[in-house]
Design an enzyme around this catalytic site. Structure first.
Site, PDB file in Angstrom:
ATOM      1  N   PRO A  82      32.483  28.652  10.305  1.00  0.00           N
ATOM      2  CA  PRO A  82      31.368  29.326  11.298  1.00  0.00           C
ATOM      3  C   PRO A  82      30.878  30.462  11.229  1.00  0.00           C
ATOM      4  O   PRO A  82      29.790  30.833  11.556  1.00  0.00           O
ATOM      5  CB  PRO A  82      32.657  29.704  12.338  1.00  0.00           C
ATOM      6  N   SER A  84      31.855  33.647   9.149  1.00  0.00           N
ATOM      7  CA  SER A  84      32.618  35.186   8.967  1.00  0.00           C
ATOM      8  C   SER A  84      32.219  35.798   7.719  1.00  0.00           C
ATOM      9  O   SER A  84      31.843  36.909   7.485  1.00  0.00           O
ATOM     10  CB  SER A  84      33.921  34.978   9.288  1.00  0.00           C
ATOM     11  N   LYS A 193      37.344  29.380  -3.485  1.00  0.00           N
ATOM     12  CA  LYS A 193      38.793  29.139  -3.206  1.00  0.00           C
ATOM     13  C   LYS A 193      39.073  27.892  -3.908  1.00  0.00           C
ATOM     14  O   LYS A 193      38.358  26.958  -4.226  1.00  0.00           O
ATOM     15  CB  LYS A 193      38.719  28.936  -1.673  1.00  0.00           C
TER      16      LYS A 193
END
Length: 249
Positions: A82, A84, A193
């Site tokens: 979203p 961040s 990640k």
């Protein structure tokens, strides 16, 4: 012996029972998630600091240790929704120009999902970064420039099959590496990640072909029961030959 009527009813009852069991499992999982969210200090901090989700603190912590985000840098955030990480990148690079005494950076955010506007960031919603169309649009935005840093906090939707999920995130990692190789300037960096597994050392060896230094990071903001960690690849060497298809494609 069961009557024909009972025999015909049995599959229907079994189907209903399976449906109820699955509903109870989902309810239990949802309740566990809600309980964890309520007990998570980073969820509350995200609300206080107006971040869209708790993952902002992972990037803030990693940046505190590595200083990969500084005023004036150009950054691409893959799988940004979203938003961040984009919020943090804008703040740290001064992409919104809020500090007139420091150089102004640039942040470009891409995701298949909708990303609501973030001041200081160029948003590309509803777009798959791995497509030729996305690459062409990114190049159009960048012009003849290349970026200092590519970020990726992407993870595939979990299937519940552990090995399959790990294979899928490794595939995403290689797509991010390939994308970064095409848009990153010499000596630029990549942070992405990955989930821990036997494939990670192979991934690190592949990265060493293109980057001078590879470092594994596990921020405290990552939940203790999560197998996620982050790989920071620093010092992009450039592309010596065309990227191969297959593992890179």
């Amino acid at each position: 012996m069961l009557s024909p009527r009972l025999s015909r009813a049995e599959p229907l009852n079994y189907t209903r029972m399976c449906f109820l069991v699955n509903c109870l499992k989902r309810l239990k999982s949802s309740q566990q998630w809600l309980s964890r969210q309520k007990a998570d200090p980073y969820v509350e901090k995200a609300k206080i600091y107006n971040y869209r989700c708790r993952s902002a603190f992972k990037l803030l912590e990693m940046n505190e240790k590595t200083n990969i985000l500084t005023p004036g840098l150009s950054v691409i955030d893959l799988g940004a929704s979203p938003g961040s990480w984009t919020q943090v990148a804008v703040q740290k690079t001064n992409a919104d120009g809020s500090d007139k005494t420091k150089p102004k950076g640039m942040v470009l955010s891409i995701d298949k999902l909708q990303i609501f506007p973030i001041e200081g960031a160029t948003i590309m919603s509803n777009m798959d970064f791995s497509t030729i169309e996305a690459h062409d649009k990114v190049i159009a935005v960048l012009g003849d420039k290349k970026v200092d840093l590519v970020l990726s906090d992407m993870a595939p939707s979990a299937t519940g099959v552990k090995e399959l999920d790990k294979d899928r995130i490794i595939g995403l990692c290689y797509m991010a590496i390939r994308f970064a190789a095409l848009v990153t300037k010499i000596n630029g960096n990549l942070l992405f990640k990955v989930w821990d597994g036997k494939e990670v050392p192979i991934l690190e060896m592949d990265l060493e072909r293109f980057y001078r230094n590879i470092k594994i990071l596990k921020p405290k903001a990552s939940r203790s029961d999560s197998s996620e960690k982050y790989i920071l690849a620093r010092g992009f060497k450039g592309i010596q030959r065309p990227l191969e298809s297959g593992r890179w494609g």
